[in-house]
Design an enzyme around this catalytic site. Structure first.
Site, mmCIF file in Angstrom:
data_model
loop_
_atom_site.group_PDB
_atom_site.id
_atom_site.type_symbol
_atom_site.label_atom_id
_atom_site.label_comp_id
_atom_site.label_asym_id
_atom_site.label_seq_id
_atom_site.Cartn_x
_atom_site.Cartn_y
_atom_site.Cartn_z
ATOM 1 N N HIS A 143 44.735 38.829 44.661
ATOM 2 C CA HIS A 143 44.773 38.600 46.098
ATOM 3 C C HIS A 143 45.220 37.176 46.417
ATOM 4 C CE1 HIS A 143 42.541 37.319 49.880
ATOM 5 N NE2 HIS A 143 43.287 38.310 50.322
ATOM 6 N N LYS A 196 48.568 45.256 58.160
ATOM 7 C CA LYS A 196 47.180 45.473 58.559
ATOM 8 C C LYS A 196 47.074 46.693 59.473
ATOM 9 C CE LYS A 196 45.831 41.612 56.608
ATOM 10 N NZ LYS A 196 45.057 41.602 55.365
#
Length: 369
Positions: A304, A173
């Site tokens: 995902h 991230k």
């Protein structure tokens, strides 16, 4: 006298739908506000006594709304009707559209759609992957983590675990308040990975267009395989402008909910990789249509999350498609399964065992502390 031909037995109809909510804690919280995730288990039975199990899923908000939608509107419309998942999905999506074309409606639809595919597989005694045309039994995975809140040392420890497991690609991230901190973290991860392993970064919709351009200018030297969700998912034009102005491939889709939205992104040239979440788009039925769009639209597909489900569908797709393995999110490790998952892990490889239907047998309730 020739006897009259026997009439074919009537097709079973949907006889019942039952839901229950499981809220397992995450072994590694996704942040102070995400200590757990929510599974809405959906169990169906047809008029011939066959049963199927599916689930809806949401990390933070909406589980109660999903339960209500399933128990009230979806059950009322579906019970007594057909059980073929594609027939049911299309009719219900039209019926529920007044409440929204995507979002809570498609998340709730996924629970029934998955249960009906499981029902069909169990009725025929075959895995859903075989129903859809299995092409392989093993697939590569990439390491992924919800780790923006990790310290740099914690992040590097996670990357070391992925390296030791043999992952050829990892995703971290980005989106810290100061770009310099993102640069420090990405640089450290790239140094640890070396030049051969692929590195993806995920901004989780944290930037606007000018910020995204500045971030790419600072980070692209680290050899990024893709930049995921740089802008709000609703900002189609912003993604198209960003893609025209940078050299890093753009991945989108975990927060898109309909085939129509994916089609708009592909048509606008706003992405290079699409990442449908099978539950958020409404289940197996729409996921297959989105996967076909990827093939015709010349974009890559990277499903995902939810490896215990997504790997079963990836096994049916042409070409090599990687599954996303988010650390410590295997359904067995979350304690939501009563029997082993048909999706097995061995280092960076995911394999698929044969089990009728989807092979996901959820516990009645979570074990106590």
């Amino acid at each position: 006298m020739t006897p009259a031909p026997r009439s074919a037995a009537p097709e079973p109809v949907l006889a019942s739908l039952r839901t229950r909510l499981l809220v397992p804690p995450l072994p590694r919280p996704w942040g102070p506000d995400v200590p757990e995730v929510h599974f809405v288990v959906v169990e169906v039975e047809d008029s011939a006594g066959h049963r199927g199990t599916g689930f809806s899923w949401t990390p933070t908000v909406g589980a109660g709304a999903v339960v209500s939608l399933l128990n009230e509107d979806i059950a009322a419309a579906a019970i007594g009707g057909p059980t073929h998942p594609e027939t049911v999905w299309d009719a219900l999506w039209v019926r529920l559209h007044e409440a929204g074309g995507g979002g809570v409606t498609t998340i709730a639809l996924a629970g029934l759609d998955l249960a009906l595919w499981d029902l069909l597989g169990k009725r025929l005694g075959v895995p859903v992957a075989d129903l859809l045309g299995r092409r392989r039994t093993s697939m590569p995975a990439y390491g992924s983590g919800v780790n923006l809140h990790y310290s740099l040392d914690e992040l590097l420890d996670q990357v070391r675990r992925w390296i030791e497991a043999g992952y050829g690609a990892v995703k971290i991230k980005v989106g810290k308040p100061e770009l310099a901190e993102d640069v420090e973290r990405v640089a450290a991860v790239r140094e640890l990975l070396g030049p051969r392993r692929r590195l993806m970064i995920d901004a989780n919709q944290r930037w606007d267009l000018p910020t995204a351009r500045r971030a790419v200018a600072a980070l692209e030297r680290f050899g990024l395989h893709w930049l995921e969700e740089p802008l709000r998912a609703e900002d189609l034009e912003g993604h198209a402008q960003l893609r025209r102005s940078i050299g890093v491939p753009i991945a989108i889709g975990e927060n898109l909910h309909t085939l129509q939205r994916f089609r708009e992104y592909v048509a606008a040239g706003a992405c290079d990789i699409i990442q449908p979440n099978i539950v958020r788009v409404g289940g197996v039925t729409p996921f297959r249509r989105i996967a076909a769009l990827a093939r015709t639209g010349s974009v890559a597909l990277a499903p995902h999350l939810l490896t215990d489900l997504s790997a079963q569908l990836v096994a049916t797709l042409p070409g090599e498609v990687e599954v996303e393995e988010v650390e410590d999110t295997a359904f067995e490790s979350l304690g939501v399964l009563a029997s082993p998952s048909p999706v097995r892990r061995k280092g960076a490889e995911v394999t698929l065992e044969s089990a009728p239907g989807l092979g996901l047998d959820f516990v009645e309730r979570l074990a106590g502390p």
